[in-house]
Write a protein that holds these residues in place. Structure first.
Motif, PDB file in Angstrom:
ATOM      1  N   ARG A 124     -27.651   9.560  48.431  1.00 40.99           N
ATOM      2  CA  ARG A 124     -28.140  10.540  49.417  1.00 40.99           C
ATOM      3  C   ARG A 124     -28.759  11.740  48.709  1.00 40.99           C
ATOM      4  N   ARG A 128     -32.446  12.995  49.027  1.00 38.93           N
ATOM      5  CA  ARG A 128     -32.612  14.309  49.664  1.00 38.93           C
ATOM      6  C   ARG A 128     -31.736  15.322  48.928  1.00 38.93           C
ATOM      7  N   ALA A 131     -29.653  18.166  50.558  1.00 43.56           N
ATOM      8  CA  ALA A 131     -28.596  17.838  51.520  1.00 43.56           C
ATOM      9  C   ALA A 131     -27.373  18.721  51.296  1.00 43.56           C
TER      10      ALA A 131
END
Length: 151
Positions: A124, A128, A131
């Motif tokens: 993740r 990104r 995040a």
């Protein structure tokens, strides 16, 4: 974060060696110096790209100011400019999120969910790096947001 050593009153950060083909792996300690340096570089490169795009937009908007006699052509150009300005505004907001992620790296908070405190998956973060929540916390947040929006 690079290890900091104090020498004669000066903080000196040790450089972290990062091979060109380095990619964070699940089998190494979470948010070790190499992973932090990897994400720092990724964020800095992303920010540089966005800033260069903004400069290009400003230059093209300044150079593109001209009097277009045809109403349809003028309208089309104004629509293109408005779209470009909206895109640049989104980029500006993204730059502030990148800056916040860089601060979290410096403060030792990067990679951890702001809601649960659990580690955010490396996949993740790689996809990104800005995040702030784990996938589960983000999904829960979006479901709650959708429910309240429908009211």
């Amino acid at each position: 974060m690079p290890e900091t050593k104090t020498v004669e009153g000066y903080d000196m950060k040790q450089e972290v060696f990062l091979p060109d083909n380095y990619s964070p792996a699940e089998d190494e300690p979470f948010m070790n110096d190499r992973q932090l340096e990897y994400f720092r570089r990724k964020l800095m490169n992303w920010k540089t790209e966005l800033m260069e795009g903004s400069r290009d937009t400003i230059e093209s908007l300044q150079d593109g100011t001209r009097n277009i006699p045809d109403v349809i052509d003028r309208s089309s150009e104004e629509t293109d400019r408005a779209l470009e300005l909206r895109t640049r505004d989104r980029a500006r907001k993204l730059v502030s999120k990148i800056d916040a992620a860089l601060r979290r790296i410096d403060e030792g908070e990067f990679g951890y969910c702001s809601v649960t405190g659990d580690p955010i998956s490396l996949k993740r973060l790689d996809a990104r790096p800005i995040a702030t929540m784990s996938l589960e916390a983000q999904e829960k947040h979006e479901r709650r947001e959708k429910v309240h929006r429908d009211d």
